[in-house]
Design a protein around this motif. Sequence first.
Motif, mmCIF file in Angstrom:
data_model
loop_
_atom_site.group_PDB
_atom_site.id
_atom_site.type_symbol
_atom_site.label_atom_id
_atom_site.label_comp_id
_atom_site.label_asym_id
_atom_site.label_seq_id
_atom_site.Cartn_x
_atom_site.Cartn_y
_atom_site.Cartn_z
ATOM 1 N N GLY A 131 0.823 -1.009 -0.011
ATOM 2 C CA GLY A 131 0.003 0.100 -0.037
ATOM 3 C C GLY A 131 0.878 1.250 0.034
ATOM 4 O O GLY A 131 2.118 1.131 0.541
ATOM 5 N N CYS A 132 0.386 2.251 -0.704
ATOM 6 C CA CYS A 132 0.816 3.855 -0.430
ATOM 7 C C CYS A 132 -0.030 4.724 -0.543
ATOM 8 O O CYS A 132 -1.106 4.641 -1.177
ATOM 9 N N TRP A 133 0.256 5.759 0.495
ATOM 10 C CA TRP A 133 -0.818 6.667 0.644
ATOM 11 C C TRP A 133 0.034 8.088 0.476
ATOM 12 O O TRP A 133 1.107 8.346 1.200
ATOM 13 N N LEU A 134 -0.495 9.089 -0.510
ATOM 14 C CA LEU A 134 0.157 10.178 -0.653
ATOM 15 C C LEU A 134 -0.787 11.292 0.346
ATOM 16 O O LEU A 134 -1.594 11.981 -0.122
ATOM 17 N N ARG A 135 -0.362 11.318 1.473
ATOM 18 C CA ARG A 135 -0.847 12.397 2.528
ATOM 19 C C ARG A 135 0.045 12.494 3.709
ATOM 20 O O ARG A 135 0.681 11.602 4.076
ATOM 21 N N LYS A 136 -0.404 13.411 4.496
ATOM 22 C CA LYS A 136 0.352 13.707 5.742
ATOM 23 C C LYS A 136 -0.194 12.878 6.746
ATOM 24 O O LYS A 136 0.147 12.536 7.903
ATOM 25 N N GLU A 137 -1.642 12.478 6.731
ATOM 26 C CA GLU A 137 -2.140 11.613 8.172
ATOM 27 C C GLU A 137 -1.920 10.120 7.605
ATOM 28 O O GLU A 137 -1.573 9.790 6.569
ATOM 29 N N ASP A 138 -1.734 9.176 8.606
ATOM 30 C CA ASP A 138 -1.606 7.964 8.314
ATOM 31 C C ASP A 138 -2.666 7.313 7.798
ATOM 32 O O ASP A 138 -3.801 7.648 7.957
ATOM 33 N N PRO A 139 -2.642 6.252 7.191
ATOM 34 C CA PRO A 139 -3.689 5.190 6.466
ATOM 35 C C PRO A 139 -4.876 4.962 7.380
ATOM 36 O O PRO A 139 -4.212 4.582 8.701
ATOM 37 N N THR A 140 -6.032 4.752 7.372
ATOM 38 C CA THR A 140 -6.975 4.219 8.580
ATOM 39 C C THR A 140 -6.456 2.740 8.412
ATOM 40 O O THR A 140 -6.149 1.951 7.608
ATOM 41 N N ASP A 141 -7.101 2.005 9.639
ATOM 42 C CA ASP A 141 -7.094 0.734 9.720
ATOM 43 C C ASP A 141 -7.886 -0.041 8.467
ATOM 44 O O ASP A 141 -7.272 -1.097 8.385
#
Length: 123
Positions: A103-113
């Motif tokens: 997984g990869c997320w482009l944001r400042k917050e952590d991914p949700t559960d």
Amino acid sequence: MPRSREASIRWRVSKFGAQQLAPARALIGSNYEQQKQALQRLLAMYFESDCDRKAMNISPIAGAPSGGKALKVRWAYPGCGKRGGLRLLVVANCDTRTAAVTGCWLRKEDPTDAEILAALNSL
């Protein structure tokens, strides 16, 4: 010449992770390969610690359904800012010396559960 730490690890990206990494490649631009190698060096240090160490940018979060440990990894790159960068979900298996980006997320917050669980189940 001895192999590097990174070369002794089998690297892969799940289909789900590859889809999510596509925008990151464009965002990082021409430095992508260089930044990817830096990330691999960081993860190789985790393997060298017997997979039992929380590093500055690596946090073990759970056991993975496919075996190994799920790691939340902050991938900082030039120009992303202190809280910027990417959030990766990597499944590391010390027994088989494999690391899979799921997984990869482009944001400042952590991914949700829920996002983490979906990425883990994509392996």
